[in-house]
Design a protein around this motif. Sequence first.
Motif, PDB file in Angstrom:
ATOM      1  N   GLY B 275     -24.122  -4.471 -11.384  1.00 13.35           N
ATOM      2  CA  GLY B 275     -25.004  -4.353 -12.514  1.00 13.35           C
ATOM      3  C   GLY B 275     -24.462  -3.544 -13.380  1.00 13.35           C
ATOM      4  O   GLY B 275     -24.834  -3.488 -14.777  1.00 13.35           O
ATOM      5  N   LEU B 276     -23.238  -2.771 -13.402  1.00 15.97           N
ATOM      6  CA  LEU B 276     -22.552  -2.131 -14.354  1.00 15.97           C
ATOM      7  C   LEU B 276     -21.133  -2.973 -14.891  1.00 15.97           C
ATOM      8  O   LEU B 276     -20.519  -3.687 -13.968  1.00 15.97           O
ATOM      9  CB  LEU B 276     -22.017  -0.782 -13.883  1.00 15.97           C
ATOM     10  CG  LEU B 276     -22.887  -0.112 -12.952  1.00 15.97           C
ATOM     11  CD1 LEU B 276     -22.462   1.600 -12.610  1.00 15.97           C
ATOM     12  CD2 LEU B 276     -24.013   0.262 -14.055  1.00 15.97           C
ATOM     13  N   TRP B 277     -21.031  -2.895 -16.022  1.00  9.36           N
ATOM     14  CA  TRP B 277     -19.898  -3.460 -16.879  1.00  9.36           C
ATOM     15  C   TRP B 277     -18.545  -2.717 -16.789  1.00  9.36           C
ATOM     16  O   TRP B 277     -18.735  -1.489 -16.961  1.00  9.36           O
ATOM     17  CB  TRP B 277     -20.278  -3.900 -18.439  1.00  9.36           C
ATOM     18  CG  TRP B 277     -21.176  -4.958 -18.399  1.00  9.36           C
ATOM     19  CD1 TRP B 277     -22.602  -4.496 -18.797  1.00  9.36           C
ATOM     20  CD2 TRP B 277     -21.123  -6.060 -18.530  1.00  9.36           C
ATOM     21  NE1 TRP B 277     -23.176  -5.516 -18.978  1.00  9.36           N
ATOM     22  CE2 TRP B 277     -22.553  -6.746 -18.465  1.00  9.36           C
ATOM     23  CE3 TRP B 277     -20.296  -6.858 -17.930  1.00  9.36           C
ATOM     24  CZ2 TRP B 277     -22.907  -7.923 -18.651  1.00  9.36           C
ATOM     25  CZ3 TRP B 277     -20.563  -8.469 -18.042  1.00  9.36           C
ATOM     26  CH2 TRP B 277     -21.876  -8.871 -18.279  1.00  9.36           C
ATOM     27  N   ARG B 278     -17.498  -3.508 -16.456  1.00  7.12           N
ATOM     28  CA  ARG B 278     -16.205  -2.755 -16.578  1.00  7.12           C
ATOM     29  C   ARG B 278     -15.450  -3.317 -17.715  1.00  7.12           C
ATOM     30  O   ARG B 278     -15.168  -4.460 -18.063  1.00  7.12           O
ATOM     31  CB  ARG B 278     -15.422  -3.150 -15.140  1.00  7.12           C
ATOM     32  CG  ARG B 278     -16.058  -2.943 -13.864  1.00  7.12           C
ATOM     33  CD  ARG B 278     -16.265  -1.456 -13.517  1.00  7.12           C
ATOM     34  NE  ARG B 278     -14.657  -1.243 -12.978  1.00  7.12           N
ATOM     35  CZ  ARG B 278     -14.173   0.147 -12.558  1.00  7.12           C
ATOM     36  NH1 ARG B 278     -15.181   1.084 -13.166  1.00  7.12           N
ATOM     37  NH2 ARG B 278     -13.195   0.142 -12.199  1.00  7.12           N
ATOM     38  N   VAL B 279     -15.060  -2.237 -18.570  1.00  3.30           N
ATOM     39  CA  VAL B 279     -14.464  -2.565 -19.799  1.00  3.30           C
ATOM     40  C   VAL B 279     -13.084  -2.047 -19.943  1.00  3.30           C
ATOM     41  O   VAL B 279     -12.875  -0.793 -19.804  1.00  3.30           O
ATOM     42  CB  VAL B 279     -15.137  -2.391 -21.182  1.00  3.30           C
ATOM     43  CG1 VAL B 279     -14.621  -2.695 -22.321  1.00  3.30           C
ATOM     44  CG2 VAL B 279     -16.664  -2.909 -20.844  1.00  3.30           C
ATOM     45  N   ALA B 280     -11.879  -2.814 -20.124  1.00  2.00           N
ATOM     46  CA  ALA B 280     -10.622  -2.175 -20.150  1.00  2.00           C
ATOM     47  C   ALA B 280     -10.251  -1.819 -21.751  1.00  2.00           C
ATOM     48  O   ALA B 280     -10.879  -2.538 -22.549  1.00  2.00           O
ATOM     49  CB  ALA B 280      -9.573  -3.081 -19.714  1.00  2.00           C
ATOM     50  N   THR B 281      -9.727  -0.662 -21.877  1.00  2.00           N
ATOM     51  CA  THR B 281      -9.614  -0.301 -23.334  1.00  2.00           C
ATOM     52  C   THR B 281      -8.119   0.278 -23.420  1.00  2.00           C
ATOM     53  O   THR B 281      -7.542   0.371 -22.556  1.00  2.00           O
ATOM     54  CB  THR B 281     -10.391   0.708 -23.895  1.00  2.00           C
ATOM     55  OG1 THR B 281     -10.013   1.802 -23.038  1.00  2.00           O
ATOM     56  CG2 THR B 281     -11.731   0.420 -23.747  1.00  2.00           C
ATOM     57  N   ALA B 282      -7.574   0.242 -24.749  1.00  2.00           N
ATOM     58  CA  ALA B 282      -6.016   1.170 -24.879  1.00  2.00           C
ATOM     59  C   ALA B 282      -6.155   2.584 -24.830  1.00  2.00           C
ATOM     60  O   ALA B 282      -5.155   3.247 -25.011  1.00  2.00           O
ATOM     61  CB  ALA B 282      -5.575   0.560 -26.235  1.00  2.00           C
ATOM     62  N   SER B 283      -7.542   3.017 -24.809  1.00  2.00           N
ATOM     63  CA  SER B 283      -7.638   4.549 -25.091  1.00  2.00           C
ATOM     64  C   SER B 283      -7.514   5.078 -23.855  1.00  2.00           C
ATOM     65  O   SER B 283      -7.240   6.260 -23.997  1.00  2.00           O
ATOM     66  CB  SER B 283      -9.054   4.743 -25.728  1.00  2.00           C
ATOM     67  OG  SER B 283      -9.342   3.913 -26.868  1.00  2.00           O
ATOM     68  N   ALA B 284      -7.850   4.490 -22.691  1.00  2.00           N
ATOM     69  CA  ALA B 284      -7.843   5.349 -21.376  1.00  2.00           C
ATOM     70  C   ALA B 284      -6.918   4.382 -20.304  1.00  2.00           C
ATOM     71  O   ALA B 284      -7.198   3.236 -20.530  1.00  2.00           O
ATOM     72  CB  ALA B 284      -9.175   5.565 -20.885  1.00  2.00           C
ATOM     73  N   GLU B 285      -6.514   5.129 -18.970  1.00  2.00           N
ATOM     74  CA  GLU B 285      -5.807   4.150 -18.212  1.00  2.00           C
ATOM     75  C   GLU B 285      -6.794   3.350 -17.442  1.00  2.00           C
ATOM     76  O   GLU B 285      -6.689   2.107 -17.483  1.00  2.00           O
ATOM     77  CB  GLU B 285      -4.930   5.063 -17.526  1.00  2.00           C
ATOM     78  CG  GLU B 285      -3.740   5.309 -17.920  1.00  2.00           C
ATOM     79  CD  GLU B 285      -2.704   6.507 -17.056  1.00  2.00           C
ATOM     80  OE1 GLU B 285      -3.089   6.457 -15.933  1.00  2.00           O
ATOM     81  OE2 GLU B 285      -2.400   7.494 -17.815  1.00  2.00           O
ATOM     82  N   ALA B 286      -7.824   4.083 -17.070  1.00  2.00           N
ATOM     83  CA  ALA B 286      -8.743   3.624 -16.131  1.00  2.00           C
ATOM     84  C   ALA B 286     -10.010   2.607 -16.993  1.00  2.00           C
ATOM     85  O   ALA B 286     -10.098   3.235 -18.047  1.00  2.00           O
ATOM     86  CB  ALA B 286      -9.456   4.517 -15.170  1.00  2.00           C
ATOM     87  N   PRO B 287     -10.331   1.578 -16.519  1.00  2.00           N
ATOM     88  CA  PRO B 287     -11.457   0.825 -17.241  1.00  2.00           C
ATOM     89  C   PRO B 287     -12.762   1.683 -17.175  1.00  2.00           C
ATOM     90  O   PRO B 287     -12.946   2.482 -16.281  1.00  2.00           O
ATOM     91  CB  PRO B 287     -11.546  -0.334 -16.378  1.00  2.00           C
ATOM     92  CG  PRO B 287     -11.086  -0.379 -15.309  1.00  2.00           C
ATOM     93  CD  PRO B 287     -10.046   0.728 -15.323  1.00  2.00           C
TER      94      PRO B 287
END
Lengths: 267, 388
Positions: B275-287
């Motif tokens: 139920g939780l979304w995982r979002v990858a970004t350039a700001s942090a290593e872990a999603p």
Amino acid sequence: MNRRLSLFNVTSLVLGFAFLYLPILLLMVYSFNASRLVTVWGGFSTQWYSALFRNEPLMEAAWVTLRIALLSASAATILGTLAAIALTRYGRFTGRTLFTGMIYAPMVMPEVITGLSLLLFFVAIGLDRGFWTITLAHTTLTMCFVTVVVQARLLTFDRSLEEAAMDLGAPPLRTFFSVTLPLIAPSIVAGFLLAFTLSLDDLVIASFNTGPGATTLPIRIYSQVRLGLSPEVNAASTILIGIVAVGVLTATLLSKRSLLRSDRTAG
Amino acid sequence: MSSFRQNPSVGAVRRTFAPWADPSATPLIRVEQVTKRFGDAVAVDHLSVDIHDREFFCLLGPSGCGKTTLMRMIAGFEQPTAGRITLAGRDLAGVPPYRRPVNMMFQSYALFPHMSVEKNIAFGLRQDGLPKDEIAARVSEMLRLVQLESLARRRPDQLSGGQKQRVALARALAKRPKVLLLDEPLGALDKKLREETQFELMDIQHELGMTFIVVTHDQEEAMTMADRIAVMDHGRIVQVATPGEIYEQPKTRFIAEFVGDVNIIEGKVMGQEGGLWRVATASAEAPFTIDDPDEVLEKGQGVAIAIRPEKMTIRRGAPEPGTMNALTGEVWDIGYLGDWTVYRVKLASGEIMRISRANASRFVENPIDWDEQVTITFAPDAAVILAE
């Protein structure tokens, strides 16, 4: 703003004013001359003023002039105000530029041409020349000045005042009379006074359109001077200058105050 | 608001008043598919909105978004190019402003400079031809309401800005309109006076039981006063909701950025886990893990994560292993506002994050200083995902 005037400024000011007003000043001084000779000072006297008031033809001319000025200025004020409202309020209607040009044309048109064309027109429609033709001609001449003065006020008029009146339940006509008119009244009065003074001292247009029994003061003075200078005429002219000066001054003050007021409400 | 979770509440709640949530309620004003064009420019674009009786409704948006045009159409100063506006079931098309049961308070106040305060307030009543004693009674009632009894005979140019504002309000209220329109009512007042007046307006609206529609570009003003806010942009309404919903659950990035401060981090959806979304970004290593169950997203979709500054926590040093939603950076700026302290933290990626902390106690031991290495964290439900 409070800088002191330099010698150069004072000199140019004095020269400029002298150029403009020295002749008039001379005329006013000689109207109090005791001597009959216009160019020789013979002491102070007001005898020419009393002579003037006994001079029936001159007094009659003054009365005619006053009536014409009142009537034509009233007509010019109504028409000129309506034109100013049309020009400022009805946006870009077809022919607006032409209309504007035509309103302002009499201001720059040579008076001789205005006078002549009006004369031709009155002859063409078979109107007898006299009191009424001069009144009509002066209305034509002075209307544009009223328009200019009233339009300047309307351009700075806060439209939301009229909207507020309508929003509170006043139909357009009542809005005009209870809000717009009281606020632009000073400029309308200023326009009236301007028109009045213009009519009072006009010679050219009046002489084109005059007829039997309708001799205005400027026409009378002019014809009298052609027969020879008389101190009486000086006295008459001094009174005329006085009236015109008061009229123009009041008009200027009124329109200035009305513009100031519009600034205050806008701020 | 079907897209909003029903159980937990957001913002201040006036549970007894929510006619917009009642499908059987009839709105007082209906704006239906209204378009207004000025030449080629579209000021209002196929806009529909319902406003209910006794509602305090705010039209909020940047200048040129069409909010004033919409208000002027309700007042009757502009006619819609298309669509229709009804008030209590009556179509307002062709009804001139002086026949509408609607009054307006103008941004410039538009007080009649040649009339006293009293006469200004009485103007609308006189148009209705009310008897003299009734007008006098109503005027003094209005003067009492706005606390200006002592200034009844003054002219508008003898009043201060705040007093003018009150006269304008009293004049617009005097006819007891069904709907009062207020165009930037507090725009010309200084900050202190503005805050006081906001609460006064709310009290007056409550006391008189009128519908208020306020146009403003000031989001704080809208948040404080409104029952509901309509956020407008380019002639359209982007979201209509309570202040709490607008702030905590903005529909678009424009709203998130226009209302309040916000940190935006762009990223890509990796998928959904429990139920939780995982979002990858350039700001942090872990999603990031984000709890925003109403969003319908696809894997690989580009999204923006919006997190309010006060919903982030700041701590000295590196994150402990396994910390959820952690960002690291260096303190770039500290702004002390008295009630709040705002930290601006520069991340390794170069982005600046704003974190605000309430100064709940007067003394802080060993406070975070400029140039220190810090860790920022936020809870999964502190963030909102906005589809790009």
